[in-house]
Design a protein around this motif. Structure first.
Motif, mmCIF file in Angstrom:
data_model
loop_
_atom_site.group_PDB
_atom_site.id
_atom_site.type_symbol
_atom_site.label_atom_id
_atom_site.label_comp_id
_atom_site.label_asym_id
_atom_site.label_seq_id
_atom_site.Cartn_x
_atom_site.Cartn_y
_atom_site.Cartn_z
ATOM 1 N N LEU A 82 5.665 5.995 -0.036
ATOM 2 C CA LEU A 82 4.633 6.961 -0.408
ATOM 3 C C LEU A 82 4.422 7.937 0.737
ATOM 4 N N SER A 83 4.342 9.218 0.418
ATOM 5 C CA SER A 83 4.423 10.249 1.450
ATOM 6 C C SER A 83 3.112 10.944 1.763
ATOM 7 N N THR A 84 2.053 10.663 1.010
ATOM 8 C CA THR A 84 0.772 11.309 1.293
ATOM 9 C C THR A 84 -0.337 10.263 1.360
ATOM 10 N N ALA A 85 -1.390 10.613 2.120
ATOM 11 C CA ALA A 85 -2.539 9.717 2.216
ATOM 12 C C ALA A 85 -3.167 9.489 0.855
ATOM 13 N N GLU A 86 -3.184 10.521 0.030
ATOM 14 C CA GLU A 86 -3.785 10.409 -1.303
ATOM 15 C C GLU A 86 -3.051 9.368 -2.144
ATOM 16 N N GLN A 87 -1.720 9.334 -2.051
ATOM 17 C CA GLN A 87 -0.933 8.351 -2.803
ATOM 18 C C GLN A 87 -1.266 6.923 -2.353
ATOM 19 N N VAL A 88 -1.353 6.734 -1.056
ATOM 20 C CA VAL A 88 -1.661 5.407 -0.514
ATOM 21 C C VAL A 88 -3.056 4.977 -0.948
ATOM 22 N N ALA A 141 0.822 -1.208 0.000
ATOM 23 C CA ALA A 141 0.000 0.000 0.000
ATOM 24 C C ALA A 141 0.856 1.257 0.000
ATOM 25 N N ASP A 142 2.041 1.182 0.591
ATOM 26 C CA ASP A 142 2.795 2.391 0.924
ATOM 27 C C ASP A 142 4.193 2.430 0.336
ATOM 28 N N ARG A 143 4.462 1.582 -0.665
ATOM 29 C CA ARG A 143 5.777 1.558 -1.286
ATOM 30 C C ARG A 143 5.675 1.814 -2.785
ATOM 31 N N LYS A 195 -2.370 5.367 9.940
ATOM 32 C CA LYS A 195 -3.517 6.260 10.145
ATOM 33 C C LYS A 195 -4.622 6.022 9.127
ATOM 34 N N GLN A 196 -4.255 5.422 7.973
ATOM 35 C CA GLN A 196 -5.230 5.187 6.913
ATOM 36 C C GLN A 196 -5.804 3.774 6.948
ATOM 37 N N ILE A 197 -5.394 2.962 7.918
ATOM 38 C CA ILE A 197 -5.721 1.540 7.883
ATOM 39 C C ILE A 197 -7.228 1.275 7.876
ATOM 40 N N GLU A 198 -7.986 2.029 8.644
ATOM 41 C CA GLU A 198 -9.431 1.796 8.695
ATOM 42 C C GLU A 198 -10.068 2.058 7.311
ATOM 43 N N VAL A 255 -3.892 1.640 -3.433
ATOM 44 C CA VAL A 255 -4.721 0.520 -2.991
ATOM 45 C C VAL A 255 -5.984 0.412 -3.836
ATOM 46 N N LYS A 256 -6.617 1.532 -4.120
ATOM 47 C CA LYS A 256 -7.835 1.516 -4.931
ATOM 48 C C LYS A 256 -7.549 0.960 -6.321
ATOM 49 N N GLN A 257 -6.433 1.348 -6.898
ATOM 50 C CA GLN A 257 -6.054 0.856 -8.215
ATOM 51 C C GLN A 257 -5.816 -0.658 -8.186
#
Length: 237
Positions: A182-188, A162-164, A227-230, A192-194
């Motif tokens: 990955l440095s922003t919530a939007e990137q993560v 998710a974050d690499r 912080k984005q896990i939920e 994942v959505k993709q």
């Protein structure tokens, strides 16, 4: 598709993560952790009905298991076996099974680039009486790896991150390079959505790569991803 996380590494985020993941990759006391922390992490996973996997590494605590090492096949087999046994011993005390193995750090990365190392790990896993699966990086052109695993009776779990960031060959960008994490919530969220919606990943250069993915990893030491896990958990349902 499932969410997995590297846990038991001494960070304070394990309890936050467990309610939202399905697979816990527990450090085996070598690159991080000890018997007490391993047992506590098993307990948290059990209480949250989370599947347990061993997260063995090179014996290099000083560098958190993230520096490559040169070991022969026998040494790699012993390294894996010792750490899996250690986790199994503690899991059995809590009547929990270790169900898979996911190598950590440099061992994981070298496994994905060197069939000799991969073969040694597969052979170590196949030597256990219990059925253990092996979690590896989902990449294009893994036919040789699948054949080696099949020959040894080991099932594979294909994971993405998710974050690499990824390079154009489908490997993870080295942590030492800019943009690897990955440095922003939007990137993560986007990554994942993709993965969930299209079974593809966009590389650091914008190339789209198709991947067969069974599980998505969130790193327990990346507070942004934690912080984005939920939210991430809602994407894979």
């Amino acid at each position: 598709m499932k969410l997995n996380c590297d846990v038991g590494e001494g960070f304070s985020t394990d309890s936050q993560l467990m309610p939202f993941i399905q697979q816990a990759n527990i450090a085996c006391g070598v690159h991080a952790g000890d018997d007490e922390l391993m047992a506590e992490t098993i307990r948290i996973a059990k209480n949250n009905n989370v599947m347990i996997g061993a997260h063995p590494s090179y014996d290099d605590r000083e560098n958190f298991g993230r520096l490559p090492m040169s070991l022969d096949s026998r040494q790699i087999k012993q390294l894996i076996s010792d750490q899996v046994v250690a986790l199994q011993h503690l899991a059995n005390k809590q009547q929990v099974e270790v169900e898979y193995v996911k190598p950590h750090g440099a061992l994981y990365n070298q496994m994905m680039q060197d069939e000799r190392i991969f073969t040694a790990i597969v052979e170590a896993i196949s030597g256990f009486d219990e059925t253990l699966k092996l979690m590896i990086l989902a990449r294009p052109d893994l036919q040789n790896y699948q054949q080696i695993a099949q020959k040894n009776g080991v099932d594979l779990i294909f994971e993405a991150f998710a974050d690499r960031a990824y390079d154009d060959q489908g490997y993870l960008v080295k942590r030492s390079e800019k943009g690897a994490l990955l440095s922003t919530a939007e990137q993560v969220h986007k990554q994942v959505k993709q993965l969930v919606e299209t079974s593809t990943i966009s590389t650091i250069n914008g190339k789209r790569i198709e991947l067969q993915v069974d599980s998505i990893c969130v790193h327990g030491d990346n507070l942004l991803a934690v912080k984005q896990i939920e939210y991430l958990a809602t994407l894979i349902k």
